[in-house]
Design an enzyme around this catalytic site. Structure first.
Site, PDB file in Angstrom:
ATOM      1  N   GLU A  24      -9.275  -0.778  -1.119  1.00 32.55           N
ATOM      2  CA  GLU A  24      -9.574   0.668  -1.116  1.00 32.55           C
ATOM      3  C   GLU A  24     -10.752   0.985  -0.191  1.00 32.55           C
ATOM      4  OE1 GLU A  24      -7.324   2.424  -2.196  1.00 32.55           O
ATOM      5  OE2 GLU A  24      -6.359   0.904  -3.431  1.00 32.55           O
ATOM      6  N   CYS A  82       0.860  -1.181   0.000  1.00 34.11           N
ATOM      7  CA  CYS A  82       0.000   0.000   0.000  1.00 34.11           C
ATOM      8  C   CYS A  82       0.899   1.234   0.000  1.00 34.11           C
ATOM      9  CB  CYS A  82      -0.874  -0.026   1.252  1.00 34.11           C
ATOM     10  SG  CYS A  82      -1.910   1.420   1.451  1.00 34.11           S
TER      11      CYS A  82
END
Lengths: 179, 165
Positions: free
Chosen positions: B141, B98
């Site tokens: 997300e 990430c």
């Protein structure tokens, strides 16, 4: 900053981790990377610790002498400057699982092939499972491939030992996804 | 059009539950554009959520169509406003990284296939079925909108790996 690698191993029981952590805390050491697990009946810890001004390993060894008397073995390795930093490892990450009836030479034959091709092992676990009568050996190995090799190449490479040792081998790419 | 700076943990924005966004407003339109620009600018990125650029609103963008893993199943560019996962099935483990947790990756198990409801860029309500890598990216997300990082989802047996440089 001075870095040391501390290895502690002994018969498993509650309290080994907290006792180790207490000794390190009281010395003013920081624990960076560490990995601990139970192997057989033994609890094994490996810790990379740092201290801002302890330039010798002696105080560490001394502080641990007490827990050595409790049946744990402690080994302190002094790291050379930079020895705490992991080298850069470019290349695909490949997971190799090998399993089959237990027989001598499984680890050796597989890892010899890997080392001949400059495939770097970065994590390795082996375990003896199954029953006493029919033991099954399991080896799970994480590797970094050199730039000229693909997962498919590794699969083909290991095909020969698969036949020879009569084991099952799976090879899969586990290179991380960026989200 | 603006590429925004990606917030990195421990930025408090990343650990908050985001507020619903208001579709059709100038503010939301601007946010969507910034998210898209930021995602494409990063090159390797397949998704960005609003809190990653410091906005605590339930908006995220996903596009896996340029990634090798997303070739087979994808909806192209997805703009997800106030998204909600209605159904999940199967499981799929990937080693995730990430942009808000640089240098580390971890194995995360997520649903292989999901049904998501959301409002799109033009204000239309949509329901899509997504699978494979795109489904994983959407779940990653959407987690950001509730203050979850992949670190909260790492299965306990696996390690946190230092990312290859």
């Amino acid at each position: 900053m001075h870095f040391y690698a501390v290895t502690i191993i002994g018969r498993d029981r509650p309290g080994i981790v907290s006792e180790t952590a207490r000794i390190l805390f009281e010395l003013g050491c920081n624990v960076a990377d560490s990995s601990s697990t139970i192997l057989g009946g033994q609890f094994a810890m490996i810790l990379i610790v740092s201290h801002p001004d302890m330039a010798q390993a002696a105080p560490l060894e001394q502080a641990f002498s007490n827990i050595e008397q409790q049946g744990l073995s402690v080994f302190v390795r002094t790291l050379k400057p930079g020895g705490e930093k992991r080298p850069e490892l470019p290349g695909e990450i490949c997971m190799i699982s090998v399993y089959g009836s237990d027989k001598p030479g499984i680890i050796y034959r597989v890892t010899r092939l890997l080392s001949e091709r400059q495939i770097n092992i970065i994590d390795l676990h082996t375990k003896l499972i199954g029953s006493e009568k029919r033991p099954v050996y399991v080896m799970v190995c994480e590797t970094v491939l050199p730039p000229d090799l693909t997962t498919e190449d590794v699969r083909n490479l290991l095909d020969s030992v698969k036949q020879e040792l009569q084991v099952d081998i799976t090879v899969r790419n586990v290179t991380p996804v960026e989200l | 059009m603006a590429v925004r700076e990606i917030r990195v943990y421990p930025d408090p924005c990343l650990k908050q539950v985001c507020d619903a966004a208001e579709p059709g407003t100038e503010e939301t339109r601007q946010l969507v554009e910034d998210l898209i620009d930021t995602m494409y600018e990063a090159g390797h990125s397949v998704g960005v959520a609003a809190p990653q650029i410091g906005v605590c609103k339930r908006v995220a963008v996903v596009d896996v169509s340029h990634s090798k893993l997303g070739q087979k199943h994808n909806h192209g560019l997805l703009v997800l406003i106030n998204p909600e996962i209605l159904e999940r099935s199967g499981s799929k483990t990937m080693r995730e990284g990430c942009m808000s947790v640089p240098d580390y990756t971890g194995n995360v198990e997520r649903a292989r296939e999901i049904v998501v409801q959301f409002t799109d860029r033009s204000g239309q309500d949509q329901v899509i079925r997504s699978k494979g890598f795109e489904a994983v990216a959407i779940q990653h997300e959407l987690d950001h909108l509730d203050g979850f990082l992949f670190l909260d989802r790492v299965d306990n047996k696996s390690e946190i790996f230092k990312r290859k440089q």
